[in-house]
Design an enzyme around this catalytic site. Structure first.
Site, PDB file in Angstrom:
ATOM      1  N   GLU A 288      31.143 -17.200  52.811  1.00 28.78           N
ATOM      2  CA  GLU A 288      29.793 -18.663  52.568  1.00 28.78           C
ATOM      3  C   GLU A 288      29.319 -18.197  53.293  1.00 28.78           C
ATOM      4  O   GLU A 288      28.576 -18.587  54.219  1.00 28.78           O
ATOM      5  CB  GLU A 288      31.281 -19.635  53.069  1.00 28.78           C
ATOM      6  CG  GLU A 288      31.694 -20.569  52.214  1.00 28.78           C
ATOM      7  CD  GLU A 288      32.769 -21.822  52.342  1.00 28.78           C
ATOM      8  OE1 GLU A 288      32.728 -22.372  52.847  1.00 28.78           O
ATOM      9  OE2 GLU A 288      32.590 -21.927  51.037  1.00 28.78           O
ATOM     10  N   ASP A 367      41.624 -24.159  48.468  1.00 26.80           N
ATOM     11  CA  ASP A 367      40.692 -24.690  50.341  1.00 26.80           C
ATOM     12  C   ASP A 367      41.137 -26.383  50.109  1.00 26.80           C
ATOM     13  O   ASP A 367      40.656 -27.572  49.760  1.00 26.80           O
ATOM     14  CB  ASP A 367      38.865 -24.692  49.517  1.00 26.80           C
ATOM     15  CG  ASP A 367      38.511 -25.338  50.375  1.00 26.80           C
ATOM     16  OD1 ASP A 367      38.670 -25.479  51.745  1.00 26.80           O
ATOM     17  OD2 ASP A 367      37.128 -25.162  50.604  1.00 26.80           O
ATOM     18  N   GLU A 395      38.091 -34.038  53.104  1.00 25.26           N
ATOM     19  CA  GLU A 395      37.155 -33.764  52.650  1.00 25.26           C
ATOM     20  C   GLU A 395      37.250 -34.356  50.619  1.00 25.26           C
ATOM     21  O   GLU A 395      36.516 -34.282  50.162  1.00 25.26           O
ATOM     22  CB  GLU A 395      36.716 -32.192  52.552  1.00 25.26           C
ATOM     23  CG  GLU A 395      35.837 -31.820  51.640  1.00 25.26           C
ATOM     24  CD  GLU A 395      35.981 -30.621  52.189  1.00 25.26           C
ATOM     25  OE1 GLU A 395      35.963 -29.638  53.488  1.00 25.26           O
ATOM     26  OE2 GLU A 395      34.902 -29.079  51.612  1.00 25.26           O
TER      27      GLU A 395
HETATM   28  C1  BDP Z   1      35.107 -25.289  53.039  1.00 24.49           C
HETATM   29  C2  BDP Z   1      33.955 -26.735  53.738  1.00 24.49           C
HETATM   30  C3  BDP Z   1      33.151 -26.402  54.220  1.00 24.49           C
HETATM   31  C4  BDP Z   1      33.856 -25.707  55.215  1.00 24.49           C
HETATM   32  C5  BDP Z   1      34.861 -24.094  54.732  1.00 24.49           C
HETATM   33  C6  BDP Z   1      35.424 -23.425  56.136  1.00 24.49           C
HETATM   34  O1  BDP Z   1      33.847 -27.357  52.246  1.00 24.49           O
HETATM   35  O2  BDP Z   1      32.726 -26.902  54.424  1.00 24.49           O
HETATM   36  O3  BDP Z   1      32.508 -25.166  55.434  1.00 24.49           O
HETATM   37  O4  BDP Z   1      36.051 -25.142  54.223  1.00 24.49           O
HETATM   38  O5  BDP Z   1      35.928 -23.905  56.214  1.00 24.49           O
HETATM   39  O6  BDP Z   1      36.188 -26.999  52.432  1.00 24.49           O
HETATM   40  O7  BDP Z   1      35.111 -23.110  56.308  1.00 24.49           O
END
Ligand code: BDP
Length: 682
Positions: A288, A367, A395
């Site tokens: 990301e 996720d 989340e």
């Molecule tokens: C996702 C989240 C994000 C996190 C990412 C992570 O939306 O904010 O940075 O995982 O775990 O679930 O790195």
């Protein structure tokens, strides 16, 4: 206030009147900060529950006392401790034993180390809060998992990524918060459930947080580490892989470049000069938009090992996250599958990581969705340490506006049999290190707390923090046992209170699942903030998160035969189970298969009818949650009662929205009516 104290409520307690002399004296055989924290906690608990201020003494003059010390002490070792017990107990373990001396009850609380004493005291206080019989205690206990950790996603501006309970308790406006009381209260809460490690900043490390490892902030980090240390908790930091460039002034962060290696060695040495027992680093790399070794054509073993070498001389570890996937993928290409990414990246590196690296793996391959299969990476790397990551913060499970007790979900993950070494190779045995003899392993959870007075926004979400700690310590506990422990300590032992809240907690995950994305398909949420329904929000985007609904059917074909081949990542028993429509569990059907709406589930219903039914049911069940709570009016203090009531009301409204959006969407896609003729907006 009750809502601040969570489960450390220590309410007036009349269950031990016959043995009150026990509480009048505490014999103390230690002096370290951790030992002192244990003794103080016991004192607070006793004073508050029994209205007695115990005398603290170095030796017992007469019998009738609570004894605090370590197993080495001859009063324990020379008397009742059995050799076998002593050998059994690992470093954080303990013995609690009641003995009657001269007709009076004495309780010996003996830790293998001072940390063991701390955990034993909390165990004993839990028994007292639960009004258990303490006359014949003979407890020999130690944690199953070595590392029991909380990851904070706190930013230094005070915000919390995916936080639903206020602002950070560590940071505000780019600085550490000066008042540390709340951190201390937090450390106590964590220690009470056995947490022994915490990383305090977000895995997405931005400009300010990158400097946490510099002299600008190390004095503050050291102070916070000191607070945690007194409660047996090690402090970790999330780091920015590009630090050598961003703060070191180098032109590269290539892990094989000697100047980069040198830079990290120097930096790590400096950290340890401030914090001699610093835990190590948590690293999100090449994920990301975060920097990582891929930039330099290196793999993740190269990337992690370089840091591991710097930390090794000090006993530090690298916690390297496996949440690595392409978030820029072509959504039109149905052969690419994000679910495969972690396994594809890491499995080939089995055995190539240093012994002080642990791979941190999310419970599922995507996720933190409400329902996912277990990540096939568990068990697939016998020569590389593994750590399970779950998300305590909700989340994707209602953001602490909805009730969703996650312990049942985590239990399913822990009990899942990977078949890595044949039958009986459950995830819990992978992460407790026993299956492959890992040097480091355990369980970590993304924090759900903030500076809200009740810590977790939704008061009942405190149960998730409590449950996470208890499970990380003792994965064999059942969700029912954990719920009961938490309720009694948090709300008292009125049978109706225990009964109603247990039902609410234990049903809540399924209820949330019922009115949200169906049958394991996931992702029908609003992009970005991830709250509320949005059927196609992630459908035609580059995040790799699709359901492929069209007029004929829905689901992601991840089979070997006709799909992405993801099922092949499991050991043969599980691969076969998921591959075949006949054996794939209903609840994950759409994760693994693309089927017509008229396909019959094992339950007998068609997929479309299941969607309608579960969404109508889900809303009714959400209403039930509120009804149960309303029965407790007068049995729960007004403040907490009203707070929870308000959230349950919101939950019903938002559940209706989910129901209507999802049902309408599938009606319009499929053109098939609800067989019971209920209202669907057409
Ligand atoms: C996702 C989240 C994000 C996190 C990412 C992570 O939306 O904010 O940075 O995982 O775990 O679930 O790195």
């Amino acid at each position: 206030e009750l809502y601040e104290r969570c489960w450390l409520r220590y309410d007036k307690n009349e269950a031990y009147q016959e043995n009150e002399s026990l509480f009048a004296t505490i014999v103390i055989k230690g002096a370290s900060p951790v030992f002192r924290a244990a003794a103080v906690e016991l004192e607070i608990g006793i004073t508050s529950m029994f209205g007695i201020r115990p005398q603290i003494v170095p030796h017992a003059e007469q019998s009738g006392f609570i004894w605090l010390g370590t197993l080495e002490d001859e009063e324990v070792n020379g008397s009742f401790l059995r050799k076998k017990e002593e050998e059994l107990i690992r470093s954080e373990g303990y013995v609690i034993r009641s003995l009657v001396k001269n007709g009076r009850l004495c309780v010996y609380i003996a830790g293998k180390t001072d940390k063991g004493v701390l955990y034993a005291v909390f165990h004993f206080l839990r028994l007292l809060q639960m009004k258990e019989n303490i006359e014949r205690l003979s407890i020999v206990e130690h944690p199953k998992n070595e590392l029991r950790m909380i990851n904070h996603w706190d930013n230094m501006d005070g915000s919390i990524e995916r936080g639903y309970a206020g602002r950070s308790i560590f940071f505000e406006s780019g600085q550490f918060i000066k008042k540390r009381q709340r951190m201390k209260d937090y450390a106590r809460l964590l220690a009470s459930v056995g947490i022994n490690a915490v990383s305090i900043n977000n895995v997405n490390v931005h400009e300010t947080e990158t400097k946490l490892i510099t002299e600008k902030f190390l004095p503050d980090v050291a102070e916070v580490a000191g607070i945690f240390r007194a409660y047996g908790i090690k402090t970790f930091l999330s780091i920015n892989y590009a630090s050598p460039i961003e703060i070191g002034g180098l032109s590269t962060a290539d892990p094989l470049d000697p100047s980069v290696q040198q830079w990290w060695k120097k930096t790590v040495a400096q950290i340890y000069s401030y914090i001699p027992d610093f835990g190590g680093f948590v690293v999100k790399a090449d994920s990301e938009f975060r920097p990582g070794p891929f930039t330099y054509g290196r793999n993740h073993a190269d990337g992690a090992n370089m840091l591991a070498e710097a930390l090794e001389p000090f006993g530090g570890i690298v916690i390297w996250r496996c949440f690595v996937y392409n978030c820029q993928q072509d959504w039109r290409d149905r052969t690419i599958d994000r679910a495969k990414a972690a396994y594809d990246h890491f499995k080939p590196l089995n055995g190539q990581f240093h012994s002080n690296v642990i791979l941190q793996i999310k419970n599922g391959p995507m996720d933190f969705q409400v329902r996912e299969p277990v990540s096939p990476l568990f068990g697939a790397m016998p020569k590389t340490n593994q750590l399970l990551e779950v998300q305590i913060t909700q989340e994707y499970t209602g953001q602490q506006k909805h009730l969703c007790f996650l312990v049942p979900q985590w239990k399913e993950v822990l009990e899942f049999d990977t078949y890595a070494k044949g039958k009986g190779s459950e995830v819990k045995k992978v992460i407790d290190g026993s299956l492959f003899g890992y040097l480091y392993s355990g369980m970590t959870g993304v924090s759900n707390i903030g500076d809200d007075p009740n810590w977790t926004g939704h008061t009942l979400a405190q149960a998730n923090l409590y449950g996470f700690g208890r499970l990380a310590w003792a994965p064999d506990l059942s969700a029912e046992e954990i719920a009961k422990e938490w309720i009694v300590q948090t709300f008292g032992d009125d049978p109706q209170v225990v009964e109603q809240i247990s039902r609410m907690l234990l049903d809540s995950w399924r209820i949330y699942e019922n009115y949200t994305a169906p049958l394991g398909v996931g992702w029908m949420v609003n992009p970005g903030h991830h709250y509320g329904p949005n059927v196609d929000g992630y459908e035609y985007s580059h995040w790799g998160t699709y359901h492929y609904a069209d007029r004929d059917g829905i689901g992601v074909d991840r089979t070997i035969a006709t799909g992405t081949g993801y099922t092949a990542q499991y050991f043969p028993e599980n691969a076969a189970m998921y591959e075949s429509l006949d054996t794939c569990p209903d609840e994950l059907l759409l994760f693994f298969h693309h089927v017509p709406y008229t396909y019959h589930l094992k339950s007998g219903e068609t997929v479309i009818q299941h969607i309608y039914n579960s969404h109508f049911d889900g809303v009714e069940q959400a209403k039930q949650l509120k009804k149960r709570w309303e029965q407790l009016k007068g049995k729960i203090d007004e403040k907490r009662y009203m707070d929870v009531l308000e959230r349950l009301t919101i939950q019903i409204e938002h559940a209706k929205e989910w129901r209507d959006v999802i049902n309408t969407y599938f009606y319009r896609k499929s053109g098939i009516d609800d067989q019971y003729g209920r209202t669907i907006y057409k």
